[in-house]
Design a protein around this motif. Sequence first.
Motif, mmCIF file in Angstrom:
data_model
loop_
_atom_site.group_PDB
_atom_site.id
_atom_site.type_symbol
_atom_site.label_atom_id
_atom_site.label_comp_id
_atom_site.label_asym_id
_atom_site.label_seq_id
_atom_site.Cartn_x
_atom_site.Cartn_y
_atom_site.Cartn_z
ATOM 1 N N PHE A 146 3.587 -2.284 -4.834
ATOM 2 C CA PHE A 146 3.402 -3.441 -5.707
ATOM 3 C C PHE A 146 2.487 -4.489 -5.072
ATOM 4 N N ASP A 147 1.625 -4.032 -4.176
ATOM 5 C CA ASP A 147 0.700 -4.922 -3.470
ATOM 6 C C ASP A 147 -0.726 -4.467 -3.741
ATOM 7 N N GLU A 148 -1.554 -5.392 -4.181
ATOM 8 C CA GLU A 148 -2.940 -5.059 -4.511
ATOM 9 C C GLU A 148 -3.725 -4.506 -3.315
ATOM 10 N N GLN A 149 -3.253 -4.777 -2.087
ATOM 11 C CA GLN A 149 -3.923 -4.231 -0.906
ATOM 12 C C GLN A 149 -3.702 -2.729 -0.766
ATOM 13 N N SER A 150 -2.713 -2.213 -1.477
ATOM 14 C CA SER A 150 -2.396 -0.776 -1.555
ATOM 15 C C SER A 150 -2.202 -0.117 -0.190
ATOM 16 N N ASN A 151 -1.600 -0.845 0.734
ATOM 17 C CA ASN A 151 -1.421 -0.288 2.076
ATOM 18 C C ASN A 151 -0.402 0.845 2.110
ATOM 19 N N ALA A 152 0.642 0.766 1.276
ATOM 20 C CA ALA A 152 1.604 1.863 1.231
ATOM 21 C C ALA A 152 0.939 3.138 0.711
ATOM 22 N N THR A 153 0.082 2.982 -0.272
ATOM 23 C CA THR A 153 -0.654 4.127 -0.820
ATOM 24 C C THR A 153 -1.531 4.758 0.260
ATOM 25 N N LYS A 154 -2.287 3.923 0.942
ATOM 26 C CA LYS A 154 -3.164 4.424 2.005
ATOM 27 C C LYS A 154 -2.348 4.999 3.163
ATOM 28 N N ARG A 180 -8.128 7.335 -2.796
ATOM 29 C CA ARG A 180 -8.395 6.615 -4.040
ATOM 30 C C ARG A 180 -8.910 7.536 -5.141
ATOM 31 N N GLU A 181 -9.736 8.498 -4.784
ATOM 32 C CA GLU A 181 -10.322 9.384 -5.795
ATOM 33 C C GLU A 181 -9.296 10.334 -6.407
ATOM 34 N N ASP A 182 -8.135 10.448 -5.762
ATOM 35 C CA ASP A 182 -7.091 11.330 -6.295
ATOM 36 C C ASP A 182 -6.132 10.605 -7.231
ATOM 37 N N ILE A 183 -6.290 9.286 -7.370
ATOM 38 C CA ILE A 183 -5.381 8.497 -8.204
ATOM 39 C C ILE A 183 -5.905 8.450 -9.632
ATOM 40 N N LEU A 184 -5.108 8.955 -10.571
ATOM 41 C CA LEU A 184 -5.485 8.924 -11.978
ATOM 42 C C LEU A 184 -5.020 7.624 -12.630
ATOM 43 N N PHE A 185 -3.750 7.277 -12.414
ATOM 44 C CA PHE A 185 -3.192 6.015 -12.897
ATOM 45 C C PHE A 185 -2.509 5.326 -11.725
ATOM 46 N N ASP A 186 -2.549 3.995 -11.725
ATOM 47 C CA ASP A 186 -1.923 3.275 -10.617
ATOM 48 C C ASP A 186 -0.924 2.244 -11.135
ATOM 49 N N MET A 187 -0.470 1.379 -10.237
ATOM 50 C CA MET A 187 0.588 0.431 -10.570
ATOM 51 C C MET A 187 0.182 -0.517 -11.689
ATOM 52 N N ALA A 188 -1.071 -0.904 -11.732
ATOM 53 C CA ALA A 188 -1.537 -1.799 -12.796
ATOM 54 C C ALA A 188 -1.390 -1.129 -14.157
#
Length: 254
Positions: free
Chosen positions: A39-47, A53-61
């Motif tokens: 839930f953080d725009e910095q997306s550190n948990a994702t990274k 990034r190229e593998d993400i189709l839909f994200d939290m937004a």
Amino acid sequence: MGKVISIVNQKGGVGKTTTTINLASAFSYENKSVLIVDFDEQSNATKGLGIKREDILFDMADFFSHIGLLTKAIMKTKNPYISIIPSSIKLASVEESLYNIPNKEFLLQQKLDQLKNQYDFILIDCPPSLGLIVDNALYASDSVIIPVDTSYYAYDALNTMINKIEKVQKDKNLSIEGVLITKLDNRTTLGYDILDKVKALFPEKLFKTVITYSSHIQVAPLYGQSVLEYSINSKGAKEYRKLAQEILENNKDL
């Protein structure tokens, strides 16, 4: 029914994302399924979980602001017990767009309530703020974990975070799972001074487990791994496993 826990502190750099990733991994060693909400725009948990990034189709937004993306935004990770709703910079524009929406504090809760029975735990990695995004995380949660590193500024910010939680508690049942000391440096006395101060403030809410400063914890995200995956026998891995066991002991009904 799973438990939703926000990892929250308006102070940055205290170990929120680190705790989210490593606690999820530690739960997986206890055969518990976990959904991480980045839930953080910095997306550190994702990274930090090695998601590109190229593998993400839909994200939290998308998950947060669109109908029909409830499950499509959920991604599997390398760990079969852990899934994630990834984040991106798009989340930065979401908060402003929500202010005129009725019951705007409950939007995330409405989404996650539909997923709670699919996971043992849902962990929300919150941004370092006190805004509407954090309000949504708190109203969606059953409890909170507050990481506090052993610096004066993190300790000083603690009361502000507690005041925020108490405001939400007037509207719903929200407990403090625990205050977690992070980045304790055994080489200095300052950390132990801060530890004593936090213990005096929250004698019943301070986790027995303390996360000490660890190079393994710092390096693991570079490889898209938790510290347990990177170095299972490291001190950091053992500490996060101990934290998971402490939480499970306090939630024997799960």
